[in-house]
Design a protein around this motif. Structure first.
Motif, mmCIF file in Angstrom:
data_model
loop_
_atom_site.group_PDB
_atom_site.id
_atom_site.type_symbol
_atom_site.label_atom_id
_atom_site.label_comp_id
_atom_site.label_asym_id
_atom_site.label_seq_id
_atom_site.Cartn_x
_atom_site.Cartn_y
_atom_site.Cartn_z
ATOM 1 N N UNK A 23 6.799 -4.565 -7.972
ATOM 2 C CA UNK A 23 6.661 -4.637 -6.512
ATOM 3 C C UNK A 23 8.006 -4.755 -5.832
ATOM 4 N N UNK A 24 8.258 -3.824 -4.958
ATOM 5 C CA UNK A 24 9.553 -3.874 -4.300
ATOM 6 C C UNK A 24 9.448 -3.089 -2.998
ATOM 7 N N UNK A 25 9.838 -3.690 -1.901
ATOM 8 C CA UNK A 25 9.893 -2.959 -0.638
ATOM 9 C C UNK A 25 11.096 -3.436 0.163
ATOM 10 N N UNK A 26 11.891 -2.483 0.633
ATOM 11 C CA UNK A 26 13.084 -2.821 1.401
ATOM 12 C C UNK A 26 13.361 -1.731 2.425
ATOM 13 N N UNK A 35 0.838 -1.206 0.000
ATOM 14 C CA UNK A 35 0.000 0.000 0.000
ATOM 15 C C UNK A 35 0.871 1.254 0.000
ATOM 16 N N UNK A 36 2.103 1.172 0.504
ATOM 17 C CA UNK A 36 3.023 2.312 0.469
ATOM 18 C C UNK A 36 2.910 3.273 1.631
ATOM 19 N N UNK A 37 2.021 2.970 2.593
ATOM 20 C CA UNK A 37 1.863 3.918 3.716
ATOM 21 C C UNK A 37 3.146 4.069 4.535
ATOM 22 N N UNK A 38 3.828 2.986 4.805
ATOM 23 C CA UNK A 38 5.047 3.064 5.618
ATOM 24 C C UNK A 38 6.078 3.964 4.923
ATOM 25 N N UNK A 39 6.172 3.818 3.631
ATOM 26 C CA UNK A 39 7.096 4.642 2.852
ATOM 27 C C UNK A 39 6.716 6.124 2.948
ATOM 28 N N UNK A 40 5.421 6.407 2.836
ATOM 29 C CA UNK A 40 4.962 7.794 2.922
ATOM 30 C C UNK A 40 5.230 8.394 4.299
ATOM 31 N N UNK A 41 5.153 7.572 5.328
ATOM 32 C CA UNK A 41 5.325 8.079 6.688
ATOM 33 C C UNK A 41 6.785 8.211 7.086
ATOM 34 N N UNK A 42 7.668 7.585 6.367
ATOM 35 C CA UNK A 42 9.089 7.621 6.746
ATOM 36 C C UNK A 42 9.710 8.928 6.271
ATOM 37 N N UNK A 43 10.197 9.735 7.209
ATOM 38 C CA UNK A 43 10.791 11.037 6.846
ATOM 39 C C UNK A 43 12.247 10.919 6.446
ATOM 40 N N UNK A 44 12.800 9.719 6.480
ATOM 41 C CA UNK A 44 14.244 9.582 6.269
ATOM 42 C C UNK A 44 14.600 8.801 5.006
ATOM 43 N N UNK A 45 13.649 8.614 4.121
ATOM 44 C CA UNK A 45 13.878 7.847 2.884
ATOM 45 C C UNK A 45 14.433 6.465 3.173
ATOM 46 N N UNK A 46 14.061 5.892 4.312
ATOM 47 C CA UNK A 46 14.656 4.613 4.704
ATOM 48 C C UNK A 46 13.851 3.416 4.202
ATOM 49 N N UNK A 47 12.692 3.668 3.591
ATOM 50 C CA UNK A 47 11.948 2.549 3.016
ATOM 51 C C UNK A 47 11.888 2.737 1.507
ATOM 52 N N UNK A 48 12.542 1.819 0.839
ATOM 53 C CA UNK A 48 12.544 1.849 -0.629
ATOM 54 C C UNK A 48 11.289 1.130 -1.075
ATOM 55 N N UNK A 49 10.427 1.831 -1.795
ATOM 56 C CA UNK A 49 9.131 1.243 -2.144
ATOM 57 C C UNK A 49 8.773 1.514 -3.593
ATOM 58 N N UNK A 50 8.395 0.462 -4.274
ATOM 59 C CA UNK A 50 7.858 0.604 -5.637
ATOM 60 C C UNK A 50 6.608 -0.255 -5.733
ATOM 61 N N UNK A 110 16.298 7.368 -6.998
ATOM 62 C CA UNK A 110 16.278 6.109 -7.760
ATOM 63 C C UNK A 110 14.855 5.558 -7.794
ATOM 64 N N UNK A 111 14.235 5.569 -6.628
ATOM 65 C CA UNK A 111 12.856 5.103 -6.519
ATOM 66 C C UNK A 111 11.942 5.927 -7.428
ATOM 67 N N UNK A 112 12.169 7.231 -7.437
ATOM 68 C CA UNK A 112 11.330 8.113 -8.260
ATOM 69 C C UNK A 112 11.482 7.799 -9.748
ATOM 70 N N UNK A 113 12.713 7.706 -10.237
ATOM 71 C CA UNK A 113 12.873 7.494 -11.688
ATOM 72 C C UNK A 113 12.323 6.125 -12.108
ATOM 73 N N UNK A 114 12.487 5.124 -11.235
ATOM 74 C CA UNK A 114 11.947 3.798 -11.589
ATOM 75 C C UNK A 114 10.416 3.833 -11.588
ATOM 76 N N UNK A 115 9.849 4.565 -10.606
ATOM 77 C CA UNK A 115 8.388 4.653 -10.561
ATOM 78 C C UNK A 115 7.849 5.386 -11.788
ATOM 79 N N UNK A 116 8.690 6.213 -12.416
ATOM 80 C CA UNK A 116 8.292 6.910 -13.641
ATOM 81 C C UNK A 116 8.546 6.048 -14.880
ATOM 82 N N UNK A 117 8.994 4.842 -14.672
ATOM 83 C CA UNK A 117 9.152 3.911 -15.784
ATOM 84 C C UNK A 117 10.524 3.901 -16.426
ATOM 85 N N UNK A 118 11.517 4.550 -15.795
ATOM 86 C CA UNK A 118 12.851 4.559 -16.404
ATOM 87 C C UNK A 118 13.463 3.156 -16.357
ATOM 88 N N UNK A 119 14.046 2.759 -17.468
ATOM 89 C CA UNK A 119 14.738 1.459 -17.513
ATOM 90 C C UNK A 119 16.246 1.656 -17.582
#
Ligand code: SF4
Ligand code: SF4
Lengths: 289, 103
Positions: free
Chosen positions: A92-95, A73-88, B55-64
């Motif tokens: 699908x990717x979360x780390x 859902x991405x909520x944890x990523x949105x709430x993290x102020x330190x860019x510490x959750x990589x989310x796509x 990095x997350x932003x550019x990938x979410x925008x579809x960059x390969x």
């Protein structure tokens, strides 16, 4: 009494002042403890003898995401102020990027499906050095890849406990680690150089201390270098100048050898003695008389 | 393939931004349509972690692929793990036009 020794940037003589001030206090039979709060690059121990004893580990909580439960859902990523959750979302990717995590707990609160739990990870160490069987130096040190030294600094200061005098060697800059160090201090000593760079950093530090309502004074290191602008600025701003440490090659070489100026060059002892007296008078104005 | 290029201004004549995480804008060049779009980098003002966030932003925008001067180690490994190609720009002061011309 807790005093913090700080400077806007590294390399201005903060360690020189902290360690020599510690030594004159000790010589004066003051119940004194030095805390090296520059946890990313502690170096006070170089100047004080003794093997570290009683190493402790400082830990923090680190979120762990169960990908089988996560709904992306991405909520944890949105709430993290330190860019510490990589989310796509796609692909699908979360780390958790552990070296960016500040242990704030926001992601745990954000996750509605319970996909996030925590594990305990080491982030640094505290060590204690003794002189004549009495605690003398507490050193906080971060492990490589730790996002923030703040927790280590706080624990180091609390480990020091109550003494007549606690000297905190503060981390450079004016960000969270600096704030965490000066926060418990009764008085802050800023060490600077009479150069334009020194003045610029000093002005930023003083602005921060004024916002925090922290009483402070300035030590000018390498006095004689640079120009008069710093001194004029101090007078204009009404900032107390506590001491001048002259620019002297002898001081630089003693320091470079990892030795204490007040021990090797006794002629400079009065400079630090007077500094100590002034700081005491400033931090406890009522006791001057 | 869609390629992300860090740049200092949202224009084809703008210079490539030497920084990745804190660049002002990203140019997204689409090889198929040969269209370039410019988007402000939302990670530019981050206190910390600007690289991974960008990095997350550019990938979410579809960059390969990412064409840039240099990337930090964290960004490099993130992009690799996402199979995003890194095209290293060896020349200084390239404009976006020139970079696009390389494809
Ligand atoms: S604990 Fe805080 S800093 Fe760490 S990942 Fe969660 S939200 Fe981000
Ligand atoms: S808030 Fe929970 S469910 Fe949503 S992305 Fe984060 S871990 Fe997954």
């Amino acid at each position: 009494m807790i005093i913090a020794i700080a400077s806007g940037k590294g390399g201005t003589g903060k360690t020189l002042v902290s360690t020599n001030l510690f030594q004159v206090s000790l010589d004066d039979r003051v119940d004194v403890v030095l805390v090296d709060c520059d946890a990313e690059e502690p170096n006070d121990a170089v100047f004080l003898p003794g093997e570290p004893k009683g190493m402790q580990t400082v830990t923090q909580q680190m979120p762990v995401i169960d990908k089988a439960v996560c709904t992306y859902c991405g909520r944890c990523h949105d709430w993290c102020s330190y860019n510490a959750i990589f989310f796509l979302r796609e692909p699908r990717r979360i780390d958790v990027l552990e070296d960016l995590c500040h242990d704030c707990g926001a992601c745990l609160a954000a996750c509605k499906v319970g996909a996030i739990t925590e594990k305990t990870v080491p982030i640094g160490t505290l060590s204690m050095r003794y002189i004549n069987k009495r605690p003398a130096l507490i050193e906080g040190r971060t492990l490589v890849g730790t996002a923030s030294p703040v927790k280590i600094i706080k624990q180091a200061i609390s480990e020091a406990g109550k003494h007549d005098l606690v000297i905190l060697d503060a981390p450079p800059g004016i960000s969270c680690p600096f704030i965490a160090t000066v926060e418990p201090a009764d008085y802050v000593v800023l060490v600077t150089e009479p150069t334009p760079f020194g003045l610029n950093d000093l002005a930023l530090s003083i602005e921060t201390l004024e916002q925090m309502g922290k009483p402070h004074g300035v030590v000018v290191n390498r006095a004689g270098l640079g120009d008069e602008a710093l001194y004029r600025w101090l007078v204009d701003k009404g900032v107390l100048q506590l001491a001048d440490i002259p620019f002297d090659r002898a001081i630089a070489s003693v320091y470079a050898e990892g030795k204490l100026v007040v021990k090797v060059l006794p002629a400079y002892k009065p400079v630090f003695q007077t500094l100590l007296d002034r700081i005491r008078a400033q931090a406890h104005p009522s006791t001057i008389a | 393939m869609k390629i992300a290029i860090p740049c200092v201004q949202p224009s084809a004549s703008a210079l490539v931004d030497d920084r990745f995480g804190r660049c002002a804008y990203f140019a997204f060049y689409d090889e198929e349509t040969q269209q370039t779009t410019f988007v402000e980098n939302p990670a530019a003002q981050s206190n910390e972690g600007a690289g991974p966030a960008a990095a997350q932003f550019v990938v979410s925008q579809g960059a390969e692929a990412v064409a840039a001067r240099q990337l930090g180690p964290k960004v490099t490994s993130l992009l690799q793990s996402l199979s995003v190609r890194f095209i290293e720009l060896n020349e200084a002061d390239l404009t976006i036009d020139r970079v696009i011309g390389l494809f």
